[in-house]
Design a protein around this motif. Structure first.
Motif, PDB file in Angstrom:
ATOM      1  N   ALA A 182       8.690   4.203  31.751  1.00 16.46           N
ATOM      2  CA  ALA A 182       7.611   4.730  30.911  1.00 16.46           C
ATOM      3  C   ALA A 182       7.408   3.834  29.700  1.00 16.46           C
ATOM      4  CB  ALA A 182       7.952   6.151  30.471  1.00 16.46           C
ATOM      5  N   ASN A 183       8.508   3.378  29.129  1.00 16.92           N
ATOM      6  CA  ASN A 183       8.429   2.500  27.971  1.00 16.92           C
ATOM      7  C   ASN A 183       7.721   1.188  28.319  1.00 16.92           C
ATOM      8  OD1 ASN A 183       9.047   1.757  25.275  1.00 16.92           O
ATOM      9  ND2 ASN A 183      10.669   0.443  26.068  1.00 16.92           N
ATOM     10  N   LEU A 184       8.001   0.669  29.506  1.00 16.71           N
ATOM     11  CA  LEU A 184       7.373  -0.596  29.910  1.00 16.71           C
ATOM     12  C   LEU A 184       5.878  -0.412  30.195  1.00 16.71           C
ATOM     13  CD1 LEU A 184      10.116  -2.114  32.238  1.00 16.71           C
ATOM     14  CD2 LEU A 184       9.318  -3.030  30.049  1.00 16.71           C
ATOM     15  N   TYR A 185       5.542   0.719  30.831  1.00 11.10           N
ATOM     16  CA  TYR A 185       4.133   0.911  31.212  1.00 11.10           C
ATOM     17  C   TYR A 185       3.258   1.283  30.011  1.00 11.10           C
ATOM     18  CZ  TYR A 185       5.968   0.731  35.942  1.00 11.10           C
ATOM     19  OH  TYR A 185       6.596   0.337  37.084  1.00 11.10           O
ATOM     20  N   THR A 186       3.895   1.639  28.901  1.00  5.74           N
ATOM     21  CA  THR A 186       3.111   1.913  27.686  1.00  5.74           C
ATOM     22  C   THR A 186       3.313   0.784  26.676  1.00  5.74           C
ATOM     23  OG1 THR A 186       4.915   3.177  26.737  1.00  5.74           O
ATOM     24  CG2 THR A 186       3.251   4.409  27.954  1.00  5.74           C
ATOM     25  N   ASN A 187       3.784  -0.346  27.183  1.00  8.33           N
ATOM     26  CA  ASN A 187       4.061  -1.490  26.311  1.00  8.33           C
ATOM     27  C   ASN A 187       2.795  -1.934  25.560  1.00  8.33           C
ATOM     28  OD1 ASN A 187       5.254  -4.065  25.411  1.00  8.33           O
ATOM     29  ND2 ASN A 187       3.840  -4.923  26.910  1.00  8.33           N
ATOM     30  N   GLY A 188       2.987  -2.374  24.340  1.00  8.16           N
ATOM     31  CA  GLY A 188       1.863  -2.884  23.551  1.00  8.16           C
ATOM     32  C   GLY A 188       1.251  -1.838  22.640  1.00  8.16           C
ATOM     33  N   GLN A 189       1.772  -0.614  22.713  1.00 13.88           N
ATOM     34  CA  GLN A 189       1.162   0.439  21.909  1.00 13.88           C
ATOM     35  C   GLN A 189       1.299   0.162  20.415  1.00 13.88           C
ATOM     36  OE1 GLN A 189       3.019   3.947  20.656  1.00 13.88           O
ATOM     37  NE2 GLN A 189       1.522   5.302  21.630  1.00 13.88           N
ATOM     38  N   PHE A 190       2.471  -0.330  20.025  1.00 13.38           N
ATOM     39  CA  PHE A 190       2.745  -0.486  18.601  1.00 13.38           C
ATOM     40  C   PHE A 190       1.655  -1.310  17.912  1.00 13.38           C
ATOM     41  CE2 PHE A 190       4.990  -2.742  15.094  1.00 13.38           C
ATOM     42  CZ  PHE A 190       5.199  -1.638  14.293  1.00 13.38           C
ATOM     43  N   PHE A 191       1.289  -2.450  18.502  1.00 13.36           N
ATOM     44  CA  PHE A 191       0.210  -3.253  17.914  1.00 13.36           C
ATOM     45  C   PHE A 191      -1.170  -2.787  18.390  1.00 13.36           C
ATOM     46  CE2 PHE A 191       3.743  -6.421  17.659  1.00 13.36           C
ATOM     47  CZ  PHE A 191       3.777  -6.490  16.274  1.00 13.36           C
ATOM     48  N   GLY A 192      -1.209  -2.310  19.626  1.00 16.42           N
ATOM     49  CA  GLY A 192      -2.501  -1.905  20.210  1.00 16.42           C
ATOM     50  C   GLY A 192      -3.215  -0.843  19.386  1.00 16.42           C
ATOM     51  N   VAL A 193      -2.483   0.205  18.993  1.00 21.66           N
ATOM     52  CA  VAL A 193      -3.152   1.264  18.243  1.00 21.66           C
ATOM     53  C   VAL A 193      -3.535   0.779  16.841  1.00 21.66           C
ATOM     54  CG1 VAL A 193      -2.094   3.134  19.536  1.00 21.66           C
ATOM     55  CG2 VAL A 193      -1.013   2.329  17.432  1.00 21.66           C
ATOM     56  N   ALA A 194      -2.761  -0.190  16.316  1.00 19.80           N
ATOM     57  CA  ALA A 194      -3.121  -0.742  15.002  1.00 19.80           C
ATOM     58  C   ALA A 194      -4.466  -1.462  15.106  1.00 19.80           C
ATOM     59  CB  ALA A 194      -2.041  -1.700  14.513  1.00 19.80           C
TER      60      ALA A 194
END
Lengths: 275, 304
Positions: A70-82
């Motif tokens: 799950a962590n891998l498939y949601t990768n990029g969220q930290f910068f993506g939502v910014a």
């Protein structure tokens, strides 16, 4: 409907959107690399060695392959939502920066509709970014899982719930962004404040709660849910981690913030003089 | 076409402690070009923005064709506005700027091309706005205002930044639009320009109405400031003869010319005849708009 088309055209007809995509790409790669290494560590049997009690429990739970997937498939969220938040803010501050707000409100004197169209258009951009990152995460994540001799977990319900909640996070951060843009009209002011609050808030809150939760206990630790960036991270954790609030609580907090940001933004826009 | 009369009644705007617009009332008729004049800071822009629902009035209201702007069902089909401090995104092309407005207003896409052609910007359609000259920007603003083929046009200082040719183009365009029966309200501080363009005048200073009427009415209302120019080889004798007429103020202007205010030309003629003074010239000089304007707004300083 016309207004939404107009707002989407506003985004499409300038170079902002593809510049944002270009910025997202390397950041996505960076977090993928980090998550790749972290996954290998968590999936290795000796991850929790030498730790005691609660810490070991947390690491073992985090090392659940479904959670790692799950962590891998949601990768990029930290910068993506910014990035999504920034675009949401710019959708509003652009109008002041380039003095197009007069034309916008002459065309549509009902300002509430304009704000709603902006919220919608920014959300669409957020979801597009979610689709793109997810489409990239699925093969990359499956590869990393395979490299660690694990199944891809693509049939797992918790994995898909995490991916869906990740989409919700992108959407909600777009709404925060618009709210931010309404509150701070200056383009530079809004973007910098939003970024500082996002990153400093994230790191600051992590340190703050890390230090103080030992003294006050779990109930205090649960308060970190109120920090939006932490709440959205919690939302996409695949399985429930011991000592952490449930995922849905993170979603509720974010939705609450989004409603407040959207409503305050709309009310402010309605009464503000445009000169 | 629907009635395009603009009615402003009791409009007031308070900013902190400054009365930017103070109980202002006037009307603007269709089929005419109305000049909205005032020194800088008189409250012209604030008034226009209140009329267009961009700024909330402290008191009073303004209607276009009997309705407030916010209540117009299809505002861009009724009113086109070109305002100061209104612009386009620097990174967006001219044609896309108009397409955005078309999309929001529900106009067909090709209206953008038509409006661009109307202002002669077709060759620059795909150029980004940051590459537009001041004059081209002003033209793009007019194109945006014309998208809905509106009955009422409101322009805030449209001549700013235009070269002489552009000013002439603008003047001809606005006159022809008024001739088609449209309402044209143009604010300006350039008086000479207004004298050539406007049929009616609304003059404000310090947020208050100073005069309203046709150009000649406004000039006539200032007739007492008209001066009589008289040339005579016997300036001294004439001056003495006129001294007997109480209200006359006499200013020698060299070469036997006297400028007389406070009395009309026949009075000067009679006085000369009585004193047997030879006259070579006797004319009434009407004040030009510039002088009328300066007199009307004198002492109402712009900085408040």
């Amino acid at each position: 409907m016309n207004l939404i088309r107009a707002e989407l055209l506003k985004i499409r007809s300038t170079s902002t959107w593809w510049i944002f995509l270009l910025i997202t790409l390397p950041l996505w790669g960076l977090t993928l690399m980090f998550n790749g290494f972290q996954s290998a560590y968590l999936l290795s049997p000796e991850a929790a060695e030498g730790m005691s009690g609660e810490d070991a429990e947390q690491i073992i739970a985090a090392g659940d392959p479904a959670n790692v997937a799950a962590n891998l498939y949601t990768n990029g969220q930290f910068f993506g939502v910014a990035i999504v938040m920034l675009l949401g803010a710019i959708v509003v501050t652009n109008e002041y920066f380039h003095q197009t707000v007069t034309t916008t409100f002459l065309t549509t004197p009902h300002r509430t509709r304009v704000v709603l169209a902006k919220l919608f258009a920014a959300s669409v951009f957020g979801l597009v970014l979610w689709v793109i990152t997810t489409a990239a995460n699925l093969p990359a994540g499956a590869l990393i899982m395979g490299a660690n001799d694990e199944a891809s977990y693509m049939g797992d319900g918790t994995v898909w719930r995490a991916i869906a909640l990740n989409g919700l996070a992108y959407l909600l951060w777009a709404i925060f962004g618009v709210g931010f843009g309404v509150l701070i009209r200056s383009q530079i002011g809004a973007t910098i404040t939003a970024l500082v609050l996002y990153f400093a808030g994230y790191i600051g809150a992590a340190i703050f709660f890390g230090v103080l939760s030992d003294r006050f206990g779990d109930w205090f630790n649960n308060l970190q849910l109120l920090v939006p960036s932490l709440a959205s991270q919690l939302m996409v954790s695949g399985t429930e981690l011991p000592g952490n609030p449930p995922q849905w609580a993170g979603a509720l907090v974010l939705i609450g913030y989004a409603i407040v940001a959207g409503t305050v933004g709309t009310l402010l826009m309605r009464t503000r003089d445009i000169s | 076409m629907a009635d395009g009369q603009i009615v402003v009644s009791g409009l007031t705007k308070l900013y902190k402690n400054v009365r930017a617009v103070d109980n202002l009332s006037f009307t603007v008729e269709p089929g005419r070009v109305t000049g909205f004049l005032g020194p800088n800071g008189a409250g012209k822009t604030t008034t226009l923005r209140m009329l267009l629902n961009l700024v909330k009035p402290t008191a009073g209201d303004a209607t276009i064709g009997g309705q407030r702007y916010a209540d117009l069902a299809d505002p861009l089909r009724r009113v086109g506005a070109v305002l100061e401090a209104s612009s386009a995104h620097k990174g967006r092309t001219g044609i896309n700027h108009l397409r955005v407005v078309c999309a929001a207003a529900g106009f067909p896409r090709q209206r953008a091309e038509e409006a661009l052609a109307l202002v002669g910007l077709t060759p620059a359609a795909k150029r980004k706005f940051k590459g537009y000259s001041l004059g081209m920007r002003q033209r793009l603003g007019i194109a945006a205002a014309m998208l809905g083929d509106p009955q009422v046009l409101i322009l805030d200082e449209p001549a700013n930044g235009l070269d002489p040719e552009g000013i002439r183009w603008m003047r001809d365009l606005l006159k022809s639009l008024a001739a088609q029966g449209r309402t044209v309200l143009v604010s300006s501080h350039l008086l000479s320009e207004m004298q050539q363009l406007a049929d009616d005048l609304v003059i404000i200073a310090a947020g208050k109405l100073v005069r309203q009427g046709t150009v000649s009415q406004v000039m006539d209302s200032m007739a007492h400031t008209a001066q009589v120019r008289v040339r005579t080889p016997q300036a001294t004798e004439l001056t003495e003869a006129l001294r007997a007429v109480e209200q006359a103020t006499i200013t020698p202007n060299g070469d036997g010319v006297l400028l007389v205010t406070g009395v009309d030309a026949p009075t000067v003629g009679r006085a000369a005849l009585k004193a047997s003074v030879e006259l070579h010239e006797l004319t009434t000089e009407r004040p030009d708009l510039e002088r009328v304007f300066l007199e009307l707004t004198a002492g109402k300083a712009a900085i408040r």
